[in-house]
Enzyme design. Structure first.
Site, PDB file in Angstrom:
ATOM      1  N   THR A 147     -31.274  61.474  45.133  1.00 21.26           N
ATOM      2  CA  THR A 147     -32.193  62.747  45.556  1.00 21.26           C
ATOM      3  C   THR A 147     -31.399  63.857  45.822  1.00 21.26           C
ATOM      4  O   THR A 147     -30.353  64.054  46.221  1.00 21.26           O
ATOM      5  CB  THR A 147     -32.842  62.533  46.862  1.00 21.26           C
ATOM      6  OG1 THR A 147     -31.837  62.112  47.872  1.00 21.26           O
ATOM      7  CG2 THR A 147     -33.963  61.123  46.602  1.00 21.26           C
ATOM      8  N   LYS A 173     -28.778  56.939  47.318  1.00 20.68           N
ATOM      9  CA  LYS A 173     -27.864  58.124  47.445  1.00 20.68           C
ATOM     10  C   LYS A 173     -28.304  59.485  47.695  1.00 20.68           C
ATOM     11  O   LYS A 173     -28.857  60.039  46.531  1.00 20.68           O
ATOM     12  CB  LYS A 173     -26.884  58.190  46.113  1.00 20.68           C
ATOM     13  CG  LYS A 173     -25.681  58.867  46.540  1.00 20.68           C
ATOM     14  CD  LYS A 173     -24.941  59.447  45.189  1.00 20.68           C
ATOM     15  CE  LYS A 173     -25.338  60.956  45.099  1.00 20.68           C
ATOM     16  NZ  LYS A 173     -25.053  61.858  46.161  1.00 20.68           N
ATOM     17  N   ASP A 245     -37.338  63.365  37.583  1.00 16.19           N
ATOM     18  CA  ASP A 245     -37.972  64.366  38.141  1.00 16.19           C
ATOM     19  C   ASP A 245     -36.982  65.536  38.193  1.00 16.19           C
ATOM     20  O   ASP A 245     -36.286  65.623  39.081  1.00 16.19           O
ATOM     21  CB  ASP A 245     -38.581  64.032  39.462  1.00 16.19           C
ATOM     22  CG  ASP A 245     -39.851  63.227  39.310  1.00 16.19           C
ATOM     23  OD1 ASP A 245     -41.091  63.932  38.753  1.00 16.19           O
ATOM     24  OD2 ASP A 245     -39.740  61.747  39.360  1.00 16.19           O
ATOM     25  N   GLY A 247     -36.094  69.792  36.722  1.00 13.39           N
ATOM     26  CA  GLY A 247     -36.607  71.282  37.132  1.00 13.39           C
ATOM     27  C   GLY A 247     -37.911  71.746  36.457  1.00 13.39           C
ATOM     28  O   GLY A 247     -38.502  71.443  35.705  1.00 13.39           O
ATOM     29  N   CYS A 279     -39.015  72.909  43.055  1.00 11.52           N
ATOM     30  CA  CYS A 279     -39.278  72.797  41.830  1.00 11.52           C
ATOM     31  C   CYS A 279     -40.474  73.119  40.860  1.00 11.52           C
ATOM     32  O   CYS A 279     -40.273  73.427  39.785  1.00 11.52           O
ATOM     33  CB  CYS A 279     -38.992  71.402  41.340  1.00 11.52           C
ATOM     34  SG  CYS A 279     -40.118  70.163  42.242  1.00 11.52           S
ATOM     35  N   GLU A 373     -34.512  77.502  34.701  1.00 14.07           N
ATOM     36  CA  GLU A 373     -34.904  77.643  36.413  1.00 14.07           C
ATOM     37  C   GLU A 373     -34.154  78.451  37.158  1.00 14.07           C
ATOM     38  O   GLU A 373     -32.935  78.208  37.125  1.00 14.07           O
ATOM     39  CB  GLU A 373     -34.789  76.051  36.546  1.00 14.07           C
ATOM     40  CG  GLU A 373     -35.371  75.944  38.039  1.00 14.07           C
ATOM     41  CD  GLU A 373     -35.086  74.202  38.380  1.00 14.07           C
ATOM     42  OE1 GLU A 373     -33.871  73.763  38.051  1.00 14.07           O
ATOM     43  OE2 GLU A 373     -36.004  73.946  39.319  1.00 14.07           O
TER      44      GLU A 373
HETATM   45  P1  NAD Z   1     -28.603  68.129  41.567  1.00 11.78           P
HETATM   46  O1  NAD Z   1     -28.934  67.441  40.103  1.00 11.78           O
HETATM   47  O2  NAD Z   1     -27.010  68.916  41.500  1.00 11.78           O
HETATM   48  O3  NAD Z   1     -28.143  66.605  42.758  1.00 11.78           O
HETATM   49  C1  NAD Z   1     -28.974  65.777  42.757  1.00 11.78           C
HETATM   50  C2  NAD Z   1     -28.300  64.272  43.250  1.00 11.78           C
HETATM   51  O4  NAD Z   1     -27.771  63.958  42.113  1.00 11.78           O
HETATM   52  C3  NAD Z   1     -27.486  64.730  44.429  1.00 11.78           C
HETATM   53  O5  NAD Z   1     -27.615  63.642  45.212  1.00 11.78           O
HETATM   54  C4  NAD Z   1     -26.073  64.600  43.465  1.00 11.78           C
HETATM   55  O6  NAD Z   1     -24.967  64.151  44.278  1.00 11.78           O
HETATM   56  C5  NAD Z   1     -26.449  63.561  42.489  1.00 11.78           C
HETATM   57  N1  NAD Z   1     -25.366  63.814  41.301  1.00 11.78           N
HETATM   58  C6  NAD Z   1     -24.704  64.599  40.810  1.00 11.78           C
HETATM   59  N2  NAD Z   1     -24.147  64.212  39.612  1.00 11.78           N
HETATM   60  C7  NAD Z   1     -24.354  63.091  39.266  1.00 11.78           C
HETATM   61  C8  NAD Z   1     -24.137  62.270  38.286  1.00 11.78           C
HETATM   62  N3  NAD Z   1     -23.326  62.699  37.210  1.00 11.78           N
HETATM   63  N4  NAD Z   1     -24.505  61.022  38.469  1.00 11.78           N
HETATM   64  C9  NAD Z   1     -25.314  60.643  39.475  1.00 11.78           C
HETATM   65  N5  NAD Z   1     -25.421  61.446  40.471  1.00 11.78           N
HETATM   66  C10 NAD Z   1     -25.378  62.479  40.517  1.00 11.78           C
HETATM   67  O7  NAD Z   1     -29.583  68.680  42.054  1.00 11.78           O
HETATM   68  P2  NAD Z   1     -29.888  69.618  43.680  1.00 11.78           P
HETATM   69  O8  NAD Z   1     -29.055  70.848  43.352  1.00 11.78           O
HETATM   70  O9  NAD Z   1     -29.576  68.737  44.739  1.00 11.78           O
HETATM   71  O10 NAD Z   1     -31.474  69.859  43.474  1.00 11.78           O
HETATM   72  C11 NAD Z   1     -32.027  70.735  42.890  1.00 11.78           C
HETATM   73  C12 NAD Z   1     -32.654  70.650  41.485  1.00 11.78           C
HETATM   74  O11 NAD Z   1     -33.498  69.431  41.631  1.00 11.78           O
HETATM   75  C13 NAD Z   1     -33.561  71.716  40.749  1.00 11.78           C
HETATM   76  O12 NAD Z   1     -33.238  71.529  39.405  1.00 11.78           O
HETATM   77  C14 NAD Z   1     -34.914  71.004  41.153  1.00 11.78           C
HETATM   78  O13 NAD Z   1     -35.771  71.589  40.194  1.00 11.78           O
HETATM   79  C15 NAD Z   1     -34.817  69.640  41.062  1.00 11.78           C
HETATM   80  N6  NAD Z   1     -35.935  68.971  41.774  1.00 11.78           N
HETATM   81  C16 NAD Z   1     -36.825  68.448  41.023  1.00 11.78           C
HETATM   82  C17 NAD Z   1     -38.056  67.825  41.662  1.00 11.78           C
HETATM   83  C18 NAD Z   1     -38.949  66.957  40.961  1.00 11.78           C
HETATM   84  O14 NAD Z   1     -39.771  66.493  41.730  1.00 11.78           O
HETATM   85  N7  NAD Z   1     -39.175  67.267  39.785  1.00 11.78           N
HETATM   86  C19 NAD Z   1     -38.004  68.006  43.092  1.00 11.78           C
HETATM   87  C20 NAD Z   1     -37.034  68.558  43.908  1.00 11.78           C
HETATM   88  C21 NAD Z   1     -35.830  69.169  43.153  1.00 11.78           C
END
Ligand code: NAD
Length: 474
Positions: A147, A173, A245, A247, A279, A373
């Site tokens: 998440t 995680k 889910d 961006g 998002c 985004e």
């Molecule tokens: P992120 O992708 O940087 O991180 C999300 C999670 O992924 C974190 O827990 C991180 O530690 C983990 N992660 C990172 N690299 C990984 C890998 N290689 N393998 C497995 N896990 C890994 O996202 P963020 O900056 O925390 O959140 C913002 C993003 O989330 C935006 O793009 C937003 O649009 C999106 N978002 C989407 C929704 C939806 O429901 N569509 C909801 C909220 C946020």
């Protein structure tokens, strides 16, 4: 608050992740920083969880989810304070997120009770008249849930609730930037009677996430986060279910016959809720040329009136961004757009991690800020003459979650709802409307599956057919 005693699996001597307030930089809490070497221990515990979860009758899963909802509600104030502290959302926004989390858990309990399978009409197929049967919804087994930081409680509930309702075990995680509300939610679930091994929390960074995704025993990775991370997970996951889910870059169309005052108010909220780190936040507002100037004036004036500052204060509308790095990246994207000819209507002041609500017009369609985004308190206004051009602009993004449109003309609204490529089209609402029971997800690039409790639950279960052949005597 230290959460080191919570239901996470720890390693002796493991490093810590310190969680700092995005607003004032104070230390909010710390959690273990696990890396790939912790994975065998996590898996051992999760295997027990798989057995224990599948053995729970549906009434018990439902009761636990309902009781967890009750406990979250009882602790609403503490949850809201924690969300403000770790994610920088304003108090009002955090309180709303807690309420939604309670609802998400209650909806999950309902799925556990009602969504158990269906009768299969075998006799509808010629030659199968002697057969009767049904399918049940069986657990998948082990699900890895990953998440992001921006809704650190409710997005976790959207994975844990349906997974538990479906009889699965989860390795969770949460974001390393804001893991504390997630751990407190797990604590509520365990206090509500969930066997602790059913949800194994794994706090750590990218290397831990990668190692979890690669595990062969994992049946599904349910991910919410950015595109780059989603692509990396898809590359390394192998043969398992993926829910992505990701961006958005939400357009909102404002037609000449809209009710201007509520339209402007809704668009301002849609653009700057959670400091634009949302998002389904509104990023591009396309306004009919006949009302553009009026809309712009009202929009900029309402944006200027937003209170930027301490998220703990009830009067604050816009809190800080998650990190100073995120605010600097936003500043850079806006500077690039300005260099490419955009006009600044208000905002664009950064102080550490706070970035003032920013409105731009005349933005080049080649600018990053138009195409990608932005995930920040920045919105673009653009006027259009012909509705078809506006639809083409709305649909030009490679990926899409929600879109919004404002008009009093129902026929136009329904036609646009058909034409706009999005996972959801909100009529007379900005893109930023979501109800936790509706199917929620993206359209076009990167979209895999739907959240929204029933839909996630169905994704997290697998049908199993039982078919009885009645041996009929000649
Ligand atoms: P992120 O992708 O940087 O991180 C999300 C999670 O992924 C974190 O827990 C991180 O530690 C983990 N992660 C990172 N690299 C990984 C890998 N290689 N393998 C497995 N896990 C890994 O996202 P963020 O900056 O925390 O959140 C913002 C993003 O989330 C935006 O793009 C937003 O649009 C999106 N978002 C989407 C929704 C939806 O429901 N569509 C909801 C909220 C946020």
């Amino acid at each position: 608050m230290s959460v080191s005693s919570m239901a996470s699996v720890q390693r002796v001597g493991a490093k810590q992740i310190d969680v700092f307030s995005p607003f004032d930089g104070r230390l909010v809490g710390s959690v273990p920083c696990l890396d790939a070497s912790a994975v065998p221990g996590l898996l051992e515990r999760a295997r027990i969880g798989v057995r224990e979860s599948a053995a729970m009758p549906r009434h018990l899963r439902a009761r636990i989810l309902e009781e967890a909802a009750r406990r979250v509600e009882l602790e609403s104030a503490a949850f809201a304070i924690l969300i403000v502290a770790e994610a920088g959302k304003t108090l009002r926004q955090a309180e709303k997120e807690v309420k939604r989390c309670v609802n998400t858990l209650k909806l999950s309990a309902e799925e556990a009770r009602r969504n158990a399978g269906e009768v299969i009409p075998f006799e509808a197929y010629e030659g199968s008249e002697s057969r009767q049967g049904w399918f049940t919804r069986e657990p998948l087994g082990l699900i890895v849930a990953i998440t992001p930081y921006n809704d650190p409680l409710n997005l976790v509930a959207h994975k844990l609730g349906p997974a538990i309702a479906g009889g699965n075990a989860v390795i969770l995680k949460p974001s390393e930037l804001a893991p504390l509300s997630a751990l407190k939610l797990v604590e509520c679930l365990v206090d509500a009677g969930l066997p602790p091994s059913v949800v194994t929390t794994a706090t750590g960074g990218v290397d831990l996430g990668k190692a979890l995704v690669e595990l062969r025993e994992v049946r599904m990775v349910s991910f919410t986060g950015g595109f780059t991370t989603g692509e990396s997970i898809a590359r390394s996951a192998g043969l398992k279910k993926l829910a992505m889910d990701l961006g958005g870059n939400a357009p909102v169309l404002v037609l000449e016959d809209c009710d201007l005052e509520p339209t402007v108010a809704s668009c301002v909220s849609g653009a700057f809720w959670a400091a634009g780190q949302n998002c389904i936040g509104t990023q591009r507002i396309l306004v009919h040329c006949s009302i553009y100037e009026d809309f712009r004036e009202r929009f900029v004036s309402q944006t200027r009136a937003l209170v930027l500052g301490d998220p703990n204060q009830r009067a604050t509308d816009v809190g800080p961004m998650i990190t100073e790095q995120a605010a600097r990246r936003t500043e850079q994207w806006v500077n690039e757009a300005l260099a490419e000819g955009a006009l600044l209507l208000c905002g664009h002041h950064r102080q550490a991690g706070s970035y003032s609500p920013t409105v731009l017009e005349l933005v080049s369609h080649n600018s990053q800020i138009w195409q990608q985004e932005v995930f920040a308190p920045v919105v673009i206004l653009e006027s259009f003459d012909h509705l078809d051009d506006a639809v083409a602009l709305a649909n030009a993004a490679e990926y899409s979650l929600h879109a919004g449109l404002f008009t009093r003309d129902l026929s136009k609204a329904l036609k646009l709802a058909r034409q706009i490529e999005a996972g959801g089209v909100m009529i007379n609402d900005s893109s930023d409307y979501r109800f936790d029971a509706m199917p929620f997800g993206g359209s076009k690039y990167g979209s895999l599956g739907r959240e929204g409790v029933r839909f996630a639950y169905e994704d997290m279960t697998q049908p199993k057919v039982v078919c009885i052949n009645e041996i009929r005597q000649a």
